[in-house]
Design an enzyme around this catalytic site. Structure first.
Site, PDB file in Angstrom:
ATOM      1  N   ASP A  55       0.824  -1.201   0.000  1.00  0.00           N
ATOM      2  CA  ASP A  55       0.000   0.000   0.000  1.00  0.00           C
ATOM      3  C   ASP A  55       0.862   1.257   0.000  1.00  0.00           C
ATOM      4  O   ASP A  55       2.041   1.223   0.355  1.00  0.00           O
ATOM      5  CB  ASP A  55      -0.950   0.006   1.195  1.00  0.00           C
ATOM      6  N   GLU A 120      -0.109  -1.326   5.730  1.00  0.00           N
ATOM      7  CA  GLU A 120       0.999  -0.844   6.564  1.00  0.00           C
ATOM      8  C   GLU A 120       0.899   0.642   6.851  1.00  0.00           C
ATOM      9  O   GLU A 120       1.173   1.079   7.981  1.00  0.00           O
ATOM     10  CB  GLU A 120       2.342  -1.154   5.894  1.00  0.00           C
TER      11      GLU A 120
END
Length: 368
Positions: A55, A120
């Site tokens: 991400d 994350e």
């Protein structure tokens, strides 16, 4: 990089990673409730875990970029775009390194996990936690592939977020003396935070920091005395500053007032539909320089880059808060990309970093 994928919105990125792992002949491809993709190679008794998050943070103004943030264009030896350094570049390097391990003998006696973790950016470590625990992985060592500009990271500062609350009494703005202003009650605490920041920053060597990052208040209107105020604190920590230490520090910040504090908690839903929650009290960690993992990384570095390695420690938080902090797995960092490019407009990664990182990852198991 041409596929946008912020935290909890990584589905298309994950599908692309799985597709490439299948094409490269990974032995197994696992997933979990966070949506992380973990490729498995080999079946030896020594288990090595590589972690990169898929991400990215958002792009708020594409027009401010010199090159399209989702163009993945190369100019003057640099790969430009959101995630180039943080950290789709290193993620790709690790995925292809796994394929190279099948060719160069690195898998002998080893099982290697190439984890492309989700969520994350908003939920530090939670995707990695689920990838390891839900898939019942037992790594002997871990490598976090966050950007280091090809240095070996032997640790990171911890990250905690605290909320301080003050309460007031609402009153009409035309008669403020009839109320109690919650913002004014917070003013003394803000001064204490600033003084603590100055003390922390004056320390020599590796030290913590604190920053007032946001302030919010509630009132029935803009013409009313606020009846509550909340201050957000970003606290970066060293390994010595544990949970008990931080609790004492927060108690000291509100001492003599009627304020209260708590650890900030973030809640959301992964693209898989699973509830996720982060208790924002994430530990610092360090790997001793004489640890076998550190020594192996140094030997591999010399072989791949042909020079003496440089070491560092990250100022920011990584998924090492799970591998090293929560699970006690010996962990180090090594990544393509430049730390200061993370979250920046015109983010880029030197292409040469990607090539060298891929070679480093592919050979490291030979030294363990």
């Amino acid at each position: 990089m041409r596929i946008p994928g912020c935290s909890t919105q990584e589905k298309a990125v994950a599908q692309r990673i799985r597709q490439e792992m299948e094409r490269l002949g990974y032995d197994k491809i696992l997933t979990d409730s966070s949506g992380s993709i973990t490729g498995v190679l080999g079946n030896g008794p020594y288990h090595i875990f590589f972690d990169s998050h898929m991400d990215t943070v958002q792009v708020t103004d594409e027009s401010a970029w010199t090159y399209p943030p989702f163009g993945a264009e190369i100019h003057n030896g640099r790969l430009y775009g959101r995630g180039a350094s943080d950290m789709k570049g290193a993620l790709a390097a690790s995925v292809y390194a796994g394929a190279l391990m099948k060719e160069n003998g690195s898998l002998e006696g080893k099982t290697v996990y190439i984890c492309c973790s989700a969520i994350e950016e908003d939920y530090d470590g939670e995707g990695t936690w689920r990838a390891i625990t839900e898939n019942r992985l037992k790594p002997d060592v871990a490598v976090i592939c966050e950007p280091t500009h090809l240095k070996i990271s032997l640790g990171q500062r911890g990250r905690s977020v605290f909320l301080i609350h003050t309460k007031g009494v609402s009153a009409h703005g035309a008669a403020p003396e009839k109320g109690v202003n919650a913002i004014y009650k917070m003013a003394e605490i803000i001064e204490r935070v600033r003084a603590l920041s100055d003390r922390l920053m004056s320390r020599e060597g590796w030290h913590g920091s604190i920053a007032a990052s946001r302030i919010e208040s509630t009132a029935v209107s803009v013409n009313a005395v606020p009846d509550s105020c909340t201050l957000y604190l970003d606290r970066r920590t060293t390994v010595e500053e544990n949970e008990e230490y931080l609790a004492g520090e927060m108690d000291e910040l509100i001492k003599g007032t009627d304020a209260s504090w708590e650890v900030y908690e973030v809640e959301g839903t992964s693209y898989m539909g699973a509830a996720v929650r982060l208790h924002s009290l994430l530990p610092a960690w360090e790997l001793p320089g004489e640890h076998p993992l550190a020594l192996a990384a140094e030997k591999c570095f010399r072989e791949v880059l042909g020079r003496e390695p440089e070491t560092c420690r990250w100022d920011f938080s990584t998924n090492g808060v799970t591998t090293a902090g929560r699970l006690g797995i010996p962990t180090l960092g090594f990544g393509a990309g430049i730390e200061k490019m993370a979250h920046q407009t015109d983010e880029y990664c030197p292409v040469e970093d990607l090539i060298k990182a891929c070679e480093f990852y592919s050979r490291l198991p030979q030294y363990l």
